[in-house]
Write an enzyme that holds these catalytic residues in place. Structure first.
Site, mmCIF file in Angstrom:
data_model
loop_
_atom_site.group_PDB
_atom_site.id
_atom_site.type_symbol
_atom_site.label_atom_id
_atom_site.label_comp_id
_atom_site.label_asym_id
_atom_site.label_seq_id
_atom_site.Cartn_x
_atom_site.Cartn_y
_atom_site.Cartn_z
ATOM 1 N N SER A 181 32.126 5.407 31.493
ATOM 2 C CA SER A 181 33.560 5.598 31.315
ATOM 3 C C SER A 181 33.876 6.996 30.772
ATOM 4 O O SER A 181 33.521 7.984 31.394
ATOM 5 C CB SER A 181 34.125 4.497 30.417
ATOM 6 O OG SER A 181 35.530 4.511 30.438
ATOM 7 N N ASP B 55 40.125 9.346 33.773
ATOM 8 C CA ASP B 55 38.798 9.525 33.170
ATOM 9 C C ASP B 55 37.729 9.540 34.275
ATOM 10 O O ASP B 55 38.039 9.338 35.450
ATOM 11 C CB ASP B 55 38.541 8.459 32.102
ATOM 12 C CG ASP B 55 38.402 7.052 32.657
ATOM 13 O OD1 ASP B 55 38.783 6.826 33.821
ATOM 14 O OD2 ASP B 55 37.915 6.171 31.936
ATOM 15 N N ASP C 193 35.466 7.620 35.593
ATOM 16 C CA ASP C 193 35.317 6.552 36.590
ATOM 17 C C ASP C 193 36.674 6.024 37.053
ATOM 18 O O ASP C 193 36.750 5.011 37.754
ATOM 19 C CB ASP C 193 34.429 5.419 36.068
ATOM 20 C CG ASP C 193 35.053 4.640 34.916
ATOM 21 O OD1 ASP C 193 35.730 5.269 34.079
ATOM 22 O OD2 ASP C 193 34.852 3.409 34.849
ATOM 23 N N ASP D 64 39.302 4.505 35.754
ATOM 24 C CA ASP D 64 39.916 3.218 35.412
ATOM 25 C C ASP D 64 40.997 3.384 34.343
ATOM 26 O O ASP D 64 41.822 2.494 34.149
ATOM 27 C CB ASP D 64 38.881 2.156 35.015
ATOM 28 C CG ASP D 64 38.080 2.503 33.763
ATOM 29 O OD1 ASP D 64 38.219 3.621 33.239
ATOM 30 O OD2 ASP D 64 37.289 1.644 33.322
#
Length: 578
Positions: free
Chosen positions: A151, A304, A306, A308
């Site tokens: 993340s 961010d 990834d 999400d």
């Protein structure tokens, strides 16, 4: 002179003498030769724990690090779990990875182990956002999925997020069963690393198209977008996966004036332009804000690594760009969605929204006014995903989210989704601009209508063994002797999620809380303010989620009232002894 603990030395020798590759052994031997005992101890003192969300840690050799062998063991455990759960069935999984260093390598290792276990792998041939992996699991009828990501952690980190058949992270009781299977892997020799090419199928653009078409179909204000197609949107993927889908999503929604922050457009696991690749941090949006000022943008979006989570910036009434926090963006999104659905006569009592217990109660108030059910779950998006799966076919999920910048619109995935959220934040901006107003003004109008809610997260760090004891003592004290007042306002109720009970402090009557147990306490104040105390599960911290509220008398009173609420939070925290 410091020496290695015997248990650590035993593990070090297991790796030096076991079935590990020469490069890893050389790295471990060098640490031994250099007497880097602190580093060796941290690398080997325990096995990296496979938790409810999977693995996360710093990369390097050792049992407490993210590497080929810890990734391989986790995958073997997951493969064993799937075979036990679906005996005799053809099992399919999907795998994707983000832009972090080695994410592609770890994704390949994951695919190799699954394929060696006779499991069919749908493998994204290049980096993709986490929500698309969740979408792929559902669309392709997979029993599981794995996303290689940490993340928004610093660049030294990587991780492994495991998903179930519904496209959401594993929840009870399956999460425990999976963790048990991973824990049973006692030797690297139990892990099957021999790739079977016939079991690996590459996927990519065809899933992108399905996903983008599906989220575009969710749009509720296409006419407003047509009229505002030149809305200036500055977007930064912060060196992450968002670049693969966000510009395409905005284009498909109908936006023709998207300006990419070029310095942060190339995926790069070193995240060279930021300290932390986290859109919650103002510093991560420095370049995006600079570009927004240059082009006089209407909206700033940043995702961010990834993709999400999404952070946004808008212009206030003085024309200055300000960052909105996760509660503000979430409240705006829900208010917009419910208003747009209402205007089209689509609200018929069968819709619902979801938030977490530490996310702004402004969202509950908006839902109540629109006669839409608002569910509250524990913190963690997996609980929101679980509820959507439980209610599928019975009611329609419009949207939801949590204060930590994660939102979801529609039922296509079971995790927070910055791609669909970013597209809808842009649509929402166009919707309000089309009405002659702005996103910032819409926020003020929401406060005028429902009350001025202000949230702040206060984290207190207590390190070491004594720190853990201090945190435990703080929670015990709050439970045994809850405050009667905070900042002079009566505390009317205490919600204790560890013991699943809510106590009315005036009558001392107790009612049950129907949620899984979690070490969270909430103080409910007479004026509607809520203070939540929650020890962190991963850090030596106790977190206080403060949500205070008052009436906003007029638009002109915004700044003065904002300062008043800041002072109120400070006074409450002082009364709590923080």
């Amino acid at each position: 002179m410091q020496e290695l603990d015997p248990s650590v030395l035993r593990k070090v020798n297991t790796w030096l003498n076991g079935n590990y590759d020469a490069e890893v052994k050389q790295q471990i031997q060098k640490m031994l030769d250099d007497k880097a005992y602190t580093e060796l101890s941290d690398s080997f003192y325990r096995d990296l724990e496979f938790g409810t969300g999977g693995l996360r840690g710093t990369m390097g050799p050792g049992s407490n690090r993210i590497n080929k062998y810890t990734i391989g063991s986790a995958t073997q455990g997951l493969a064993n779990h799937l075979k036990k759960s679906y005996p005799g069935e053809k099992i399919k999984v999907a795998i994707a990875h983000d832009s972090r260093n080695n994410s592609d390598v770890f994704a390949n290792i994951t695919a190799e182990v699954f394929s060696a276990n006779g499991i069919h792998v749908y493998f994204f041939k290049a980096l993709r956002p986490t929500p698309e992996l969740s979408f792929a699991v559902r669309h392709l009828g997979c029993k599981s999925g794995v996303m290689l990501t940490a993340s928004h952690n610093p660049k030294e980190y990587n991780g492994y997020k495991a998903y179930g058949a519904d496209g959401g992270q594993f929840v009870s009781p399956e999460d425990k069963a999976l963790m048990d299977e991973v824990a049973k892997i006692s030797s690297i020799d139990e892990v099957k690393f021999d790739r079977v090419d016939a079991n690996i199928e590459l996927i990519g653009e065809e899933i992108d198209k399905l996903y983008l078409d599906a989220i575009t179909a969710l749009s509720v204000s296409p006419d407003a977008i047509k009229r505002q197609k030149d809305l200036k949107i500055v977007y930064s993927p912060i060196h992450g996966t968002g670049i693969t889908l966000m510009p395409k999503a905005l284009q498909q929604f109908g936006f023709e004036n998207v300006i990419i922050v070029e310095e942060q457009a190339t995926p790069d696991g070193n995240f060279p332009t930021v300290v932390y690749p986290n859109p919650e941090e103002k510093e991560a949006l420095t370049l995006a804000l600079k570009k927004a000022k240059e082009v006089d943008a209407d909206l700033v979006l940043a995702t961010d690594p990834d993709a999400d989570r999404v952070g946004i910036a808008v212009k206030n009434n003085e024309g200055e760009f300000i960052l909105l926090n996760g509660n503000q963006t979430g409240s705006l999104l829900i208010n917009y969605l419910l208003t747009a659905w209402q205007e089209r006569g689509k609200l018929d009592g069968h819709q619902y929204i979801v938030k977490t217990i530490v996310t702004s109660n402004l969202i509950d108030e908006i839902a109540k006014a629109k006669n839409v059910t608002c569910y509250n779950t524990l913190t963690g998006f997996k609980y929101i995903g679980e509820l959507i799966t439980q209610l599928q076919g019975k009611a329609t999920f419009i949207g939801g989210g949590e204060e930590s910048y994660g939102y979801l619109i529609g039922e296509l995935v079971r995790d927070k989704d910055a791609i669909v959220s970013g597209a809808f934040i842009a649509e929402m901006t166009a919707f309000y601009k089309d009405k002659g107003t702005s996103l910032f003004q819409a926020l003020i109008d929401t406060y005028l209508q429902y009350g001025f809610y202000k949230e702040k997260l206060v984290s207190v760090t207590k390190k070491g063994q004594s720190g853990a004891a201090d945190i435990k003592a703080m929670m015990a004290k709050y439970r045994e002797n809850p405050p009667v007042t905070l900042d002079g306002i009566k505390v009317t109720a205490l919600k204790d999620y560890e013991f699943s009970k809510e106590t009315d402090l005036a009558t001392n009557t107790i009612k049950a809380i129907d949620l899984p147990k979690s070490d969270v306490l909430q103080f409910i104040l007479a004026d509607g303010s809520i203070i939540s105390a929650r020890p962190s599960g991963t850090e030596p911290k106790i977190k206080f989620y403060c949500s205070v509220k008052t009436t906003l008398a007029s638009k002109e009173a915004y700044h003065a009232t904002d300062k008043q609420l800041d002072a109120k939070i400070d006074a409450i925290m002082k009364d709590l002894g923080v």
